[in-house]
Design a protein around this motif. Structure first.
Motif, PDB file in Angstrom:
ATOM      1  N   GLY A   1      -4.207 -10.448   1.277  1.00  0.00           N
ATOM      2  CA  GLY A   1      -4.514 -11.163   2.530  1.00  0.00           C
ATOM      3  C   GLY A   1      -5.828 -10.954   2.841  1.00  0.00           C
ATOM      4  O   GLY A   1      -6.266 -11.863   3.650  1.00  0.00           O
ATOM      5  N   GLY A   2      -6.458 -10.088   2.312  1.00  0.00           N
ATOM      6  CA  GLY A   2      -8.022  -9.749   2.816  1.00  0.00           C
ATOM      7  C   GLY A   2      -8.922 -10.734   2.045  1.00  0.00           C
ATOM      8  O   GLY A   2      -9.088 -11.415   0.835  1.00  0.00           O
ATOM      9  N   ILE A   3     -10.196 -11.023   2.950  1.00  0.00           N
ATOM     10  CA  ILE A   3     -10.895 -11.986   2.393  1.00  0.00           C
ATOM     11  C   ILE A   3     -12.324 -11.216   2.805  1.00  0.00           C
ATOM     12  O   ILE A   3     -12.600 -10.342   3.575  1.00  0.00           O
ATOM     13  CB  ILE A   3     -11.103 -13.418   2.965  1.00  0.00           C
ATOM     14  N   SER A   4     -13.401 -11.674   2.049  1.00  0.00           N
ATOM     15  CA  SER A   4     -15.022 -11.189   1.960  1.00  0.00           C
ATOM     16  C   SER A   4     -15.804 -12.477   1.938  1.00  0.00           C
ATOM     17  O   SER A   4     -15.323 -13.382   1.438  1.00  0.00           O
ATOM     18  CB  SER A   4     -15.181  -9.902   1.155  1.00  0.00           C
TER      19      SER A   4
ATOM     20  N   ALA B   1      -0.855 -10.823   6.604  1.00  0.00           N
ATOM     21  CA  ALA B   1      -1.056 -11.716   7.800  1.00  0.00           C
ATOM     22  C   ALA B   1      -2.040 -10.788   8.646  1.00  0.00           C
ATOM     23  O   ALA B   1      -3.322 -11.174   9.019  1.00  0.00           O
ATOM     24  CB  ALA B   1      -0.004 -12.088   8.466  1.00  0.00           C
ATOM     25  N   ALA B   2      -1.660  -9.732   8.638  1.00  0.00           N
ATOM     26  CA  ALA B   2      -2.620  -8.803   9.502  1.00  0.00           C
ATOM     27  C   ALA B   2      -4.065  -8.372   8.792  1.00  0.00           C
ATOM     28  O   ALA B   2      -5.130  -8.508   9.380  1.00  0.00           O
ATOM     29  CB  ALA B   2      -1.931  -7.232   9.995  1.00  0.00           C
ATOM     30  N   ASN B   3      -3.715  -8.129   7.442  1.00  0.00           N
ATOM     31  CA  ASN B   3      -4.876  -8.028   6.837  1.00  0.00           C
ATOM     32  C   ASN B   3      -5.998  -9.175   6.870  1.00  0.00           C
ATOM     33  O   ASN B   3      -7.259  -9.081   6.886  1.00  0.00           O
ATOM     34  CB  ASN B   3      -4.807  -7.725   5.379  1.00  0.00           C
ATOM     35  N   PHE B   4      -5.215 -10.538   6.759  1.00  0.00           N
ATOM     36  CA  PHE B   4      -6.256 -11.807   6.753  1.00  0.00           C
ATOM     37  C   PHE B   4      -7.016 -11.834   7.933  1.00  0.00           C
ATOM     38  O   PHE B   4      -8.138 -12.058   8.077  1.00  0.00           O
ATOM     39  CB  PHE B   4      -5.040 -13.051   6.607  1.00  0.00           C
ATOM     40  N   ALA B   5      -5.999 -11.593   9.202  1.00  0.00           N
ATOM     41  CA  ALA B   5      -6.694 -11.572  10.605  1.00  0.00           C
ATOM     42  C   ALA B   5      -8.026 -10.734  10.597  1.00  0.00           C
ATOM     43  O   ALA B   5      -9.089 -11.158  11.260  1.00  0.00           O
ATOM     44  CB  ALA B   5      -5.696 -11.599  11.553  1.00  0.00           C
ATOM     45  N   ASP B   6      -7.686  -9.368  10.397  1.00  0.00           N
ATOM     46  CA  ASP B   6      -8.602  -8.486  10.317  1.00  0.00           C
ATOM     47  C   ASP B   6     -10.032  -8.985   9.698  1.00  0.00           C
ATOM     48  O   ASP B   6     -11.135  -8.599  10.013  1.00  0.00           O
ATOM     49  CB  ASP B   6      -7.886  -6.983  10.218  1.00  0.00           C
ATOM     50  N   SER B   7      -9.754  -8.990   8.336  1.00  0.00           N
ATOM     51  CA  SER B   7     -10.890  -9.301   7.509  1.00  0.00           C
ATOM     52  C   SER B   7     -11.850 -10.589   7.960  1.00  0.00           C
ATOM     53  O   SER B   7     -12.766 -10.620   7.922  1.00  0.00           O
ATOM     54  CB  SER B   7     -10.521  -9.253   6.045  1.00  0.00           C
ATOM     55  N   ALA B   8     -10.859 -11.674   8.306  1.00  0.00           N
ATOM     56  CA  ALA B   8     -11.650 -12.724   8.858  1.00  0.00           C
ATOM     57  C   ALA B   8     -12.442 -12.658  10.189  1.00  0.00           C
ATOM     58  O   ALA B   8     -13.443 -12.985  10.291  1.00  0.00           O
ATOM     59  CB  ALA B   8     -10.349 -13.988   9.355  1.00  0.00           C
ATOM     60  N   TYR B   9     -11.711 -11.903  10.976  1.00  0.00           N
ATOM     61  CA  TYR B   9     -12.524 -11.345  12.141  1.00  0.00           C
ATOM     62  C   TYR B   9     -13.922 -10.670  12.038  1.00  0.00           C
ATOM     63  O   TYR B   9     -14.947 -10.798  12.458  1.00  0.00           O
ATOM     64  CB  TYR B   9     -11.699 -10.532  13.132  1.00  0.00           C
ATOM     65  N   GLY B  10     -13.663  -9.791  10.774  1.00  0.00           N
ATOM     66  CA  GLY B  10     -14.859  -9.168  10.644  1.00  0.00           C
ATOM     67  C   GLY B  10     -16.114  -9.733  10.055  1.00  0.00           C
ATOM     68  O   GLY B  10     -17.198  -9.707  10.429  1.00  0.00           O
ATOM     69  N   LEU B  11     -15.616 -10.933   9.195  1.00  0.00           N
ATOM     70  CA  LEU B  11     -16.609 -11.744   8.893  1.00  0.00           C
ATOM     71  C   LEU B  11     -17.261 -12.794   9.860  1.00  0.00           C
ATOM     72  O   LEU B  11     -18.365 -12.971  10.041  1.00  0.00           O
ATOM     73  CB  LEU B  11     -16.140 -12.957   7.790  1.00  0.00           C
TER      74      LEU B  11
ATOM     75  N   ILE C   1     -12.632 -20.392  11.360  1.00  0.00           N
ATOM     76  CA  ILE C   1     -12.173 -20.520  10.021  1.00  0.00           C
ATOM     77  C   ILE C   1     -11.558 -22.014   9.526  1.00  0.00           C
ATOM     78  O   ILE C   1     -11.088 -22.558  10.375  1.00  0.00           O
ATOM     79  CB  ILE C   1     -11.107 -19.417   9.796  1.00  0.00           C
ATOM     80  N   ASP C   2     -11.532 -22.183   8.314  1.00  0.00           N
ATOM     81  CA  ASP C   2     -11.050 -23.407   7.729  1.00  0.00           C
ATOM     82  C   ASP C   2     -10.011 -23.173   6.564  1.00  0.00           C
ATOM     83  O   ASP C   2     -10.353 -22.110   5.830  1.00  0.00           O
ATOM     84  CB  ASP C   2     -12.147 -24.282   7.072  1.00  0.00           C
ATOM     85  N   ILE C   3      -8.931 -23.415   6.650  1.00  0.00           N
ATOM     86  CA  ILE C   3      -7.885 -23.068   5.593  1.00  0.00           C
ATOM     87  C   ILE C   3      -8.048 -24.118   4.798  1.00  0.00           C
ATOM     88  O   ILE C   3      -7.555 -25.347   4.939  1.00  0.00           O
ATOM     89  CB  ILE C   3      -6.739 -23.028   6.401  1.00  0.00           C
ATOM     90  N   ASP C   4      -8.367 -24.159   3.380  1.00  0.00           N
ATOM     91  CA  ASP C   4      -8.268 -25.079   2.402  1.00  0.00           C
ATOM     92  C   ASP C   4      -7.383 -24.320   1.092  1.00  0.00           C
ATOM     93  O   ASP C   4      -8.038 -24.296  -0.234  1.00  0.00           O
ATOM     94  CB  ASP C   4      -9.692 -25.454   2.038  1.00  0.00           C
TER      95      ASP C   4
END
Length: 525
Positions: A272-275, A327-337, A346-349
């Motif tokens: 779920g993490g993104i960078s 879901a938590a990892n996604f939200a946390d990492s997206a907020y970091g970016l 954010i855009d979900i594609d």
């Protein structure tokens, strides 16, 4: 469903939809004074130039009407200078103010404002042409001024001003918008005031002009100003990679784009993490493009009233959010970016599957972290929005409370069913209107539905339509005019807008989407 296109490293491919449109143009208010001249249509009497903006000197005191302001904006009565407007940015609140002003089409107006304080921004949105935005970082009194011309069907604009994240309070006085009007001025003085010196004792210093077309490179806030929104938005994807389309800096993206989706974020080893990191090949093509320059360009776009978001997915995107931990990892990492780069949202594609339950959980968590001004767009493939039972459609409906716009990809799909049960081929107006109708009848608000189209035949494997066809489809959906053989049973005047993949391919094709579709959208009532 897509034609392969070469892409560097692990980055996702193109041939994709553009992002949703939110948002809108600048925010807040800077004391403005607008003065200008207009042109009358042939055979008509030219309207006199007057100040068409009300309560620009804030003499009404604590009654700021008709200005609409945020909670940290007040009118202050200085014993030496009289009534001024004071904004005190705090947290994610930029101390915004705006006023809707009646104007005449095809007319020239000038905005001027006496301002004091570090990073004071002012501008006008909804002009039907190029929306002006100016700023000052002078701690002393000075004037902001800018001139614009309204579009052929423009009858109202929003005048705005605001401060900036983490900066000291600012002061605004003597705001006017001058140009063709009814012959009377709604302001107490009825005249254009260029010198902000009040008529009482202890005058303010004679102002000096300090203006710019974009905001400063710093600061880089974690939330964008809340600007008076446009009714119809143009979204464009910006490629963080090189694939033959024109390489661009964020600053190269035309002003017609209201939302810029940076494509794409990368999946990490954490579920779920993104960078996100700038692609070195793109940087090389641009002769060097540093992260600092990238951040500064984002800040400048936001200061000009645009929204810049990070896109997750693409054809080869592998981000998976299928449980609460992800879901938590996604939200946390997206907020970091968002904090790191100054994105608005954010855009979900995700083109390789989406779980509506857990992605909705992640997006609501992210929205709560970001707070006011959060932008959420989506760019599903056509198959994902054929039925309200599909996961993507369920995700859109589950996040309707925080959703800005869905810009479905009306390409790379072949023939699909329309809302009337008819089968329509991609690359036609009927395809656009018939499939948009499904979303409009399926529960999304009209302003949450946008038309995602490729910027050129090189941008997608199939489904390209000329900008004029896109405009016809927008007119058909909004007003029931310029329809093809399919005409919906009703109209949706607040239709959200359009999106394109990509701003880079649009630049390669001569910016036809920005110039033709963008100007049409912004001139729509």
């Amino acid at each position: 469903m897509r034609a392969p296109q070469p892409r560097p490293h692990h980055r996702p491919r193109t041939g994709r939809a553009l992002l949703a449109g939110l948002l809108a143009a600048g925010t807040g208010l800077v004391g403005l004074v607008l003065a200008g001249s207009g042109t009358a249509s042939a055979g008509t009497t030219a309207a006199p130039n007057v100040n068409v903006l009300a309560n620009g000197d804030f003499s009404a005191g604590n009654h700021l009407s008709p200005w609409t302001c945020g909670p940290t904006v007040t009118a202050v009565n200085n014993s030496a200078t009289g009534w001024d407007l004071q904004g005190s940015p705090a947290g994610t609140d930029y101390a915004n103010c705006s006023q809707s002003v009646t104007v005449l089409p095809n007319s020239t107006y000038t905005l001027t404002a006496a301002v004091q304080g570090s990073y004071v921004f002012a501008g006008v949105t909804g002009t039907g042409g190029t929306d002006p935005s100016v700023w000052s970082s002078d701690s002393g009194w000075n004037n902001l001024t800018s001139t614009f011309t309204t579009g052929a069907s423009t009858t109202s604009v929003s005048v705005w001003f605001h401060g900036w994240y983490g900066q000291a309070p600012f002061t605004v006085d003597k705001v006017s918008l001058v140009g063709p009007g009814t012959g009377t001025s709604p302001s107490p003085s009825g005249t254009v005031i260029v010198d902000p010196t009040p008529s009482n004792t202890s005058p303010k210093p004679t102002p000096t002009v300090s203006e710019g077309t974009t905001g400063p490179a710093s600061p880089s806030p974690s939330a964008s100003p809340t600007a008076p929104p446009r009714k119809h938005l143009l979204t464009g994807y910006w490629q963080d990679f090189y694939n033959g389309a024109t390489p661009q800096r964020i600053s190269d993206v035309p002003a017609a784009y209201d939302i810029i989706a940076v494509a794409f974020a990368d999946a990490t080893s954490t579920q779920g993490g993104i960078s996100f990191t700038l692609d070195p090949t793109l940087s090389s093509k641009l002769g060097g493009y540093t992260e600092a320059q990238f951040k500064a360009d984002i800040a400048a776009k936001r200061a000009a009233g645009k929204k810049v978001i990070v896109s997750v997915g693409g054809q080869n995107g592998t981000v998976s959010v299928s449980n609460s931990t992800a879901a938590a990892n996604f939200a946390d990492s997206a907020y970091g970016l968002i904090q790191q780069y100054g994105f608005d949202g954010i855009d979900i594609d995700l083109e390789n599957g989406v779980n509506a339950t857990y992605m909705s959980q992640a997006l609501h968590s992210l929205a709560a972290k970001v707070g006011s001004g959060f932008v959420l767009t989506m760019a599903p493939e056509t198959i994902g929005m054929q039925s309200t039972g599909g996961e993507y459609f369920k995700l859109a409906l589950a996040t309707k409370d925080i959703l800005t716009i869905v810009n479905m990809q009306y390409y790379n799909s072949g023939a699909m069913l329309g809302c009337d049960g008819g089968v329509y081929s991609q690359g036609t107006e009927n395809f656009l209107t018939g499939l948009a109708c499904i979303q409009l009848q399926g529960g999304l608000r009209p302003d949450q539905v946008g038309l995602g189209v490729p910027a050129s035949t090189s941008a997608a494997g199939g489904g390209y339509v000329s900008p004029s066809v896109v405009n016809n489809a927008l007119d058909c959906l909004a007003a029931g005019t310029n329809c093809g053989s399919f005409k919906p049973s009703r109209t949706w005047p607040t239709i959200g807008g359009a999106m394109t993949w990509s701003t880079n391919w649009d630049a390669t094709a001569g910016n036809q989407i920005a110039n033709t579709v963008g100007s049409h959208l912004h001139a729509m009532p």
